[in-house]
Design a protein around this motif. Structure first.
Motif, PDB file in Angstrom:
ATOM      1  N   VAL A 217       0.818  -1.213   0.000  1.00 43.69           N
ATOM      2  CA  VAL A 217       0.000   0.000   0.000  1.00 43.69           C
ATOM      3  C   VAL A 217       0.849   1.258   0.000  1.00 43.69           C
ATOM      4  CG1 VAL A 217      -1.639   1.368   1.343  1.00 43.69           C
ATOM      5  CG2 VAL A 217      -2.021  -1.077   1.037  1.00 43.69           C
ATOM      6  N   ASP A 218       1.790   1.351   0.922  1.00 46.29           N
ATOM      7  CA  ASP A 218       2.561   2.591   1.059  1.00 46.29           C
ATOM      8  C   ASP A 218       3.325   2.911  -0.209  1.00 46.29           C
ATOM      9  OD1 ASP A 218       1.600   2.836   3.598  1.00 46.29           O
ATOM     10  OD2 ASP A 218       3.391   1.980   4.573  1.00 46.29           O
ATOM     11  N   GLU A 219       3.972   1.908  -0.775  1.00 44.71           N
ATOM     12  CA  GLU A 219       4.798   2.133  -1.970  1.00 44.71           C
ATOM     13  C   GLU A 219       3.946   2.550  -3.162  1.00 44.71           C
ATOM     14  OE1 GLU A 219       7.786  -0.340  -4.977  1.00 44.71           O
ATOM     15  OE2 GLU A 219       7.036  -1.278  -3.140  1.00 44.71           O
ATOM     16  N   ILE A 220       2.865   1.804  -3.402  1.00 46.01           N
ATOM     17  CA  ILE A 220       2.031   2.087  -4.575  1.00 46.01           C
ATOM     18  C   ILE A 220       1.296   3.408  -4.399  1.00 46.01           C
ATOM     19  CG2 ILE A 220       0.018   1.320  -5.878  1.00 46.01           C
ATOM     20  CD1 ILE A 220       0.947  -1.540  -5.458  1.00 46.01           C
ATOM     21  N   ARG A 221       0.798   3.649  -3.196  1.00 39.42           N
ATOM     22  CA  ARG A 221       0.075   4.904  -2.964  1.00 39.42           C
ATOM     23  C   ARG A 221       0.997   6.099  -3.170  1.00 39.42           C
ATOM     24  NH1 ARG A 221      -4.321   6.174   1.706  1.00 39.42           N
ATOM     25  NH2 ARG A 221      -4.672   8.363   1.168  1.00 39.42           N
ATOM     26  N   ALA A 222       2.233   6.015  -2.675  1.00 42.43           N
ATOM     27  CA  ALA A 222       3.184   7.116  -2.830  1.00 42.43           C
ATOM     28  C   ALA A 222       3.508   7.345  -4.308  1.00 42.43           C
ATOM     29  CB  ALA A 222       4.454   6.812  -2.042  1.00 42.43           C
ATOM     30  N   HIS A 223       3.688   6.242  -5.049  1.00 40.35           N
ATOM     31  CA  HIS A 223       4.002   6.380  -6.468  1.00 40.35           C
ATOM     32  C   HIS A 223       2.824   6.990  -7.238  1.00 40.35           C
ATOM     33  CE1 HIS A 223       5.103   4.444 -10.569  1.00 40.35           C
ATOM     34  NE2 HIS A 223       5.706   5.626 -10.435  1.00 40.35           N
ATOM     35  N   LEU A 224       1.620   6.514  -6.913  1.00 34.35           N
ATOM     36  CA  LEU A 224       0.433   7.051  -7.581  1.00 34.35           C
ATOM     37  C   LEU A 224       0.249   8.530  -7.259  1.00 34.35           C
ATOM     38  CD1 LEU A 224      -2.137   6.758  -9.248  1.00 34.35           C
ATOM     39  CD2 LEU A 224      -3.295   5.870  -7.208  1.00 34.35           C
ATOM     40  N   ALA A 225       0.465   8.892  -6.008  1.00 35.29           N
ATOM     41  CA  ALA A 225       0.329  10.300  -5.615  1.00 35.29           C
ATOM     42  C   ALA A 225       1.324  11.169  -6.371  1.00 35.29           C
ATOM     43  CB  ALA A 225       0.535  10.435  -4.110  1.00 35.29           C
ATOM     44  N   SER A 226       2.540  10.651  -6.556  1.00 37.81           N
ATOM     45  CA  SER A 226       3.550  11.395  -7.313  1.00 37.81           C
ATOM     46  C   SER A 226       3.120  11.567  -8.770  1.00 37.81           C
ATOM     47  CB  SER A 226       4.892  10.657  -7.235  1.00 37.81           C
ATOM     48  OG  SER A 226       5.852  11.288  -8.054  1.00 37.81           O
ATOM     49  N   MET A 227       2.578  10.520  -9.374  1.00 33.72           N
ATOM     50  CA  MET A 227       2.101  10.600 -10.763  1.00 33.72           C
ATOM     51  C   MET A 227       0.948  11.594 -10.879  1.00 33.72           C
ATOM     52  SD  MET A 227       2.193   6.568 -11.853  1.00 33.72           S
ATOM     53  CE  MET A 227       1.689   6.875 -13.545  1.00 33.72           C
ATOM     54  N   LEU A 228       0.065  11.575  -9.913  1.00 33.83           N
ATOM     55  CA  LEU A 228      -1.057  12.514  -9.940  1.00 33.83           C
ATOM     56  C   LEU A 228      -0.568  13.948  -9.834  1.00 33.83           C
ATOM     57  CD1 LEU A 228      -3.542  10.563  -7.649  1.00 33.83           C
ATOM     58  CD2 LEU A 228      -3.878  11.060 -10.088  1.00 33.83           C
ATOM     59  N   ALA A 229       0.397  14.180  -8.947  1.00 34.83           N
ATOM     60  CA  ALA A 229       0.940  15.535  -8.784  1.00 34.83           C
ATOM     61  C   ALA A 229       1.591  16.008 -10.070  1.00 34.83           C
ATOM     62  CB  ALA A 229       1.928  15.547  -7.628  1.00 34.83           C
ATOM     63  N   ASP A 230       2.291  15.115 -10.762  1.00 32.73           N
ATOM     64  CA  ASP A 230       2.950  15.483 -12.017  1.00 32.73           C
ATOM     65  C   ASP A 230       1.944  15.921 -13.078  1.00 32.73           C
ATOM     66  OD1 ASP A 230       5.402  14.908 -10.946  1.00 32.73           O
ATOM     67  OD2 ASP A 230       5.543  12.899 -11.832  1.00 32.73           O
ATOM     68  N   GLN A 231       0.731  15.428 -12.987  1.00 32.97           N
ATOM     69  CA  GLN A 231      -0.301  15.755 -13.973  1.00 32.97           C
ATOM     70  C   GLN A 231      -1.250  16.855 -13.485  1.00 32.97           C
ATOM     71  OE1 GLN A 231      -0.206  14.605 -17.000  1.00 32.97           O
ATOM     72  NE2 GLN A 231       1.552  13.287 -16.507  1.00 32.97           N
ATOM     73  N   GLY A 232      -0.897  17.486 -12.359  1.00 32.34           N
ATOM     74  CA  GLY A 232      -1.746  18.555 -11.844  1.00 32.34           C
ATOM     75  C   GLY A 232      -2.940  18.072 -11.073  1.00 32.34           C
ATOM     76  N   LEU A 233      -2.909  16.819 -10.618  1.00 32.12           N
ATOM     77  CA  LEU A 233      -4.023  16.235  -9.855  1.00 32.12           C
ATOM     78  C   LEU A 233      -3.604  15.899  -8.429  1.00 32.12           C
ATOM     79  CD1 LEU A 233      -5.440  13.830 -12.610  1.00 32.12           C
ATOM     80  CD2 LEU A 233      -6.436  16.000 -11.863  1.00 32.12           C
ATOM     81  N   GLY A 234      -2.655  16.642  -7.909  1.00 34.66           N
ATOM     82  CA  GLY A 234      -2.134  16.353  -6.578  1.00 34.66           C
ATOM     83  C   GLY A 234      -3.167  16.466  -5.479  1.00 34.66           C
ATOM     84  N   ASP A 235      -4.251  17.205  -5.692  1.00 35.50           N
ATOM     85  CA  ASP A 235      -5.283  17.368  -4.660  1.00 35.50           C
ATOM     86  C   ASP A 235      -6.321  16.250  -4.677  1.00 35.50           C
ATOM     87  OD1 ASP A 235      -4.095  19.720  -3.815  1.00 35.50           O
ATOM     88  OD2 ASP A 235      -5.328  20.973  -5.144  1.00 35.50           O
ATOM     89  N   ALA A 236      -6.241  15.337  -5.635  1.00 38.14           N
ATOM     90  CA  ALA A 236      -7.240  14.268  -5.728  1.00 38.14           C
ATOM     91  C   ALA A 236      -7.092  13.307  -4.546  1.00 38.14           C
ATOM     92  CB  ALA A 236      -7.070  13.500  -7.038  1.00 38.14           C
ATOM     93  N   PRO A 237      -8.167  13.064  -3.813  1.00 40.17           N
ATOM     94  CA  PRO A 237      -8.083  12.103  -2.696  1.00 40.17           C
ATOM     95  C   PRO A 237      -7.895  10.678  -3.203  1.00 40.17           C
ATOM     96  CG  PRO A 237     -10.345  12.795  -3.032  1.00 40.17           C
ATOM     97  CD  PRO A 237      -9.508  13.643  -3.952  1.00 40.17           C
ATOM     98  N   ILE A 238      -7.141   9.873  -2.449  1.00 37.50           N
ATOM     99  CA  ILE A 238      -6.887   8.484  -2.811  1.00 37.50           C
ATOM    100  C   ILE A 238      -7.476   7.579  -1.731  1.00 37.50           C
ATOM    101  CG2 ILE A 238      -5.132   6.737  -3.294  1.00 37.50           C
ATOM    102  CD1 ILE A 238      -3.254   8.973  -4.175  1.00 37.50           C
ATOM    103  N   PHE A 239      -8.299   6.618  -2.118  1.00 38.48           N
ATOM    104  CA  PHE A 239      -8.901   5.652  -1.202  1.00 38.48           C
ATOM    105  C   PHE A 239      -8.360   4.266  -1.540  1.00 38.48           C
ATOM    106  CE2 PHE A 239     -11.824   9.191  -1.630  1.00 38.48           C
ATOM    107  CZ  PHE A 239     -12.105   9.509  -0.304  1.00 38.48           C
ATOM    108  N   VAL A 240      -8.021   3.515  -0.517  1.00 39.81           N
ATOM    109  CA  VAL A 240      -7.414   2.198  -0.705  1.00 39.81           C
ATOM    110  C   VAL A 240      -8.401   1.109  -0.293  1.00 39.81           C
ATOM    111  CG1 VAL A 240      -5.565   0.651   0.023  1.00 39.81           C
ATOM    112  CG2 VAL A 240      -5.085   3.082  -0.366  1.00 39.81           C
ATOM    113  N   VAL A 241      -8.532   0.111  -1.165  1.00 41.50           N
ATOM    114  CA  VAL A 241      -9.315  -1.095  -0.861  1.00 41.50           C
ATOM    115  C   VAL A 241      -8.351  -2.272  -0.944  1.00 41.50           C
ATOM    116  CG1 VAL A 241     -11.214  -2.587  -1.575  1.00 41.50           C
ATOM    117  CG2 VAL A 241     -11.425  -0.099  -1.803  1.00 41.50           C
TER     118      VAL A 241
END
Length: 572
Positions: A217-241
């Motif tokens: 979870v931690d690794e993938i969530r951090a990577h996804l958050a970084s990708m989102l920030a690069d595309q201008g979506l850094g404020d998008a909330p992330i929910f984990v299932v």
């Protein structure tokens, strides 16, 4: 929600833009056309499915579209959020079925009609139709708070193009995109293409990472958050299932979806928070319009320019054909070959023509005597002469018409957009099937007009009667030879085309109407023939105009789109 003061003007501006986009046509296969058609279609869907309905009802429930890749678990997530199976999961991929829109019972009024997604058929209860991809099943449940609805969309990367297209249409109708992905698919290209589009258009996005192993979870969530920030979506909330077994009802355990459920519940119950999301997406959608509409306007201008070039080449080729007809009628070509052979069969040669050369005056007296009946009548070979003359005129006009059609066909094949039009209508590369009959009819009708001119201008009615007594073919042939031998004020003998033969025809006609009237009649008769030839060529050229007119291109389409965008910007 209180509507801003300029909402009415903004709604009118968006409505005007939609009207202009609808009337904009991109039928020609130009380089810019395929992409512009897609953009135009997306714009029309977004205007119909989101902007117009949202501007018309700012207080309507927030629509969250659940989208994502194949097998991401979208339907299972929707079912789990409402606590029952309302959306059928696809066991066999790809799944083609009706979309499912889940809403609070008190919000049914907002979705039963065609306020949003007007081209989707509404299904309710057990009415069937779940296999209809262009249908949307409405499901009411109190498990969702009033003020928010969930729409389960097809896979964004479905191998079925209709599913992909519908998914994009539904996402464009969303106030909020709830993007569902997995540990194995979160970096796939197709969903990120859509995520970038969301960022560019300001659409509100929330991410659900589904089926994630706890230790990743931690690794993938951090990577996804970084990708989102690069595309201008850094404020998008992330929910984990997490990756867990489904309960007996094929639903996710409540703890797994509780954070997302709580967030959606708060969003639905908090009018201000809901308004902020709606405003973000609405403003983003409006801000994206100028550039996108501009690309359609540019393509529309290219269509008009290409159509103009296609028409211009047709005009040029048929103008050359008309000039070719004039040259052919004026240069004496028609008096060569078979025409002269047939004429000589009638009047003979030798001493008769030498007498013409020795004295025009004596020749005129002799020809007048012929008309008074003191010489033998014109022999029956006049039929062959008349036929040769009519065939010569018809052949000249046909050759020019066919040449113009052939050249226009070759030109269109090399011009942008022309090849596809020719492939759709191969007859454009040649003359009309009935042109030969039309031309021959026009030549016969012109000869009748010529004889009428002779009759109307005759100074000596008795001479005219004897001349016309030669018969339509005889009198017509003599009149035609006389007309064609008068070129630029010179006689046939002076330009060496037919020698005394053409002079004889002129003198025959002069004996009836007079020398001065003869030249005026020749000029008038030629103009009548020019007009008939022009009519035939214009009819042939009109075929190309008809094809281009059917494209329904508006010359000012680009300018009208720009004006609509200018008004929209002013209204914002």
């Amino acid at each position: 929600m209180t509507a801003p003061p300029d909402t009415a003007r903004l709604l009118a501006a968006v409505t005007g833009l939609r009207t202009e986009l609808e009337r904009t046509r991109l039928p020609l296969e130009l380089g810019s056309a395929p992409a512009a058609r897609i953009v135009r279609g997306e714009l029309l869907h977004q205007l119909d499915d989101y902007l117009l309905p949202r501007l018309s009802a700012l207080d309507a429930p927030l629509l969250a579209v659940v989208g994502g890749s194949t097998g991401a678990g979208k339907s299972t997530l929707v079912n789990s959020l409402v606590g029952s199976v309302v959306s059928r999961s696809g066991v066999i991929r790809p799944t083609t079925r009706a979309s499912v829109l889940v809403h609070h019972p008190a919000d049914e009024q907002w979705f039963r009609g065609d306020r949003i997604l007007p081209d989707l058929v509404r299904l309710t209860g057990d009415t069937g139709g779940d296999e209809d991809q262009r249908a949307m099943r409405l499901v009411a449940t109190a498990e969702l708070p009033q003020g928010i609805a969930l729409l389960d969309a097809p896979d964004v990367d479905s191998v079925v193009s209709a599913n992909r297209n519908l998914s994009r249409q539904l996402l464009a109708a969303a106030d909020l995109w709830l993007f569902v992905t997995t540990a194995a698919r979160y970096a796939d290209a197709v969903p990120w293409e859509l995520l970038r589009a969301c960022a560019e258009r300001g659409t509100a996005v929330a991410i659900v990472l589904d089926r994630i192993a706890p230790d990743a979870v931690d690794e993938i969530r951090a990577h996804l958050a970084s990708m989102l920030a690069d595309q201008g979506l850094g404020d998008a909330p992330i929910f984990v299932v997490h990756e867990v077994a489904l309960d007996p009802g094929r639903l996710l355990p409540v703890p797994e979806i509780q954070p997302l459920h709580a967030w959606l519940t708060k969003l639905g119950s908090d009018a201000r928070a809901r308004a902020d999301v709606i405003r973000q997406t609405l403003q983003g959608a409006l801000a994206s319009l100028p550039e996108r509409v501009g690309s359609v306007g540019y393509a529309a201008d290219e269509q008009v320019a290409a159509s103009g070039e296609l028409w211009a080449t047709a005009v040029t080729n048929y103008a050359r054909a008309a000039e070719g007809v004039r040259v052919g009628l004026d240069d004496g070509t028609l008096l060569r070959g078979e025409v002269m052979a047939r004429w000589h069969e009638i009047v003979g040669t030798g001493e008769f023509f030498r007498s013409i050369e020795r004295g025009v005056g004596r020749a005129r007296d002799r020809l007048a005597a012929l008309l008074r009946g003191k010489s033998a009548p014109v022999p029956p070979e006049v039929d062959r002469l008349d036929g040769a003359l009519q065939s010569g005129v018809a052949a000249l006009l046909l050759a020019q018409a066919q040449g113009a059609a052939g050249q226009t066909g070759r030109d269109w094949r090399s011009l942008s957009g022309g090849l596809e039009l020719l492939e759709a209508d191969p007859a454009l590369a040649r003359s009309s099937p009935d042109i030969e009959e039309r031309v021959r009819t026009d030549v016969r009708d012109w000869q009748a007009e010529l004889l009428q001119l002779v009759h109307d201008q005759a100074g000596d009615k008795k001479a005219a009667a004897r001349f016309l007594a030669l018969g339509v073919n005889g009198a017509g042939a003599v009149a035609m030879i006389a007309v064609f031998s008068v070129t630029g004020g010179l006689t046939g003998a002076e330009i060496g085309i037919a020698g005394g033969s053409s002079v004889l025809a002129q003198r025959l006609l002069e004996a009836v109407i007079g020398e001065q009237a003869m030249r005026g009649l020749a000029k008038q008769a030629k103009q009548l023939l020019y007009d008939r030839a022009d009519g035939v060529l214009e009819d042939e050229r009109q075929r190309y105009a008809d094809v281009l007119d059917r494209l329904e291109l508006a010359d000012d389409a680009g300018a009208r789109l720009q004006a609509a965008i200018t008004e929209l910007e002013a209204a914002r």
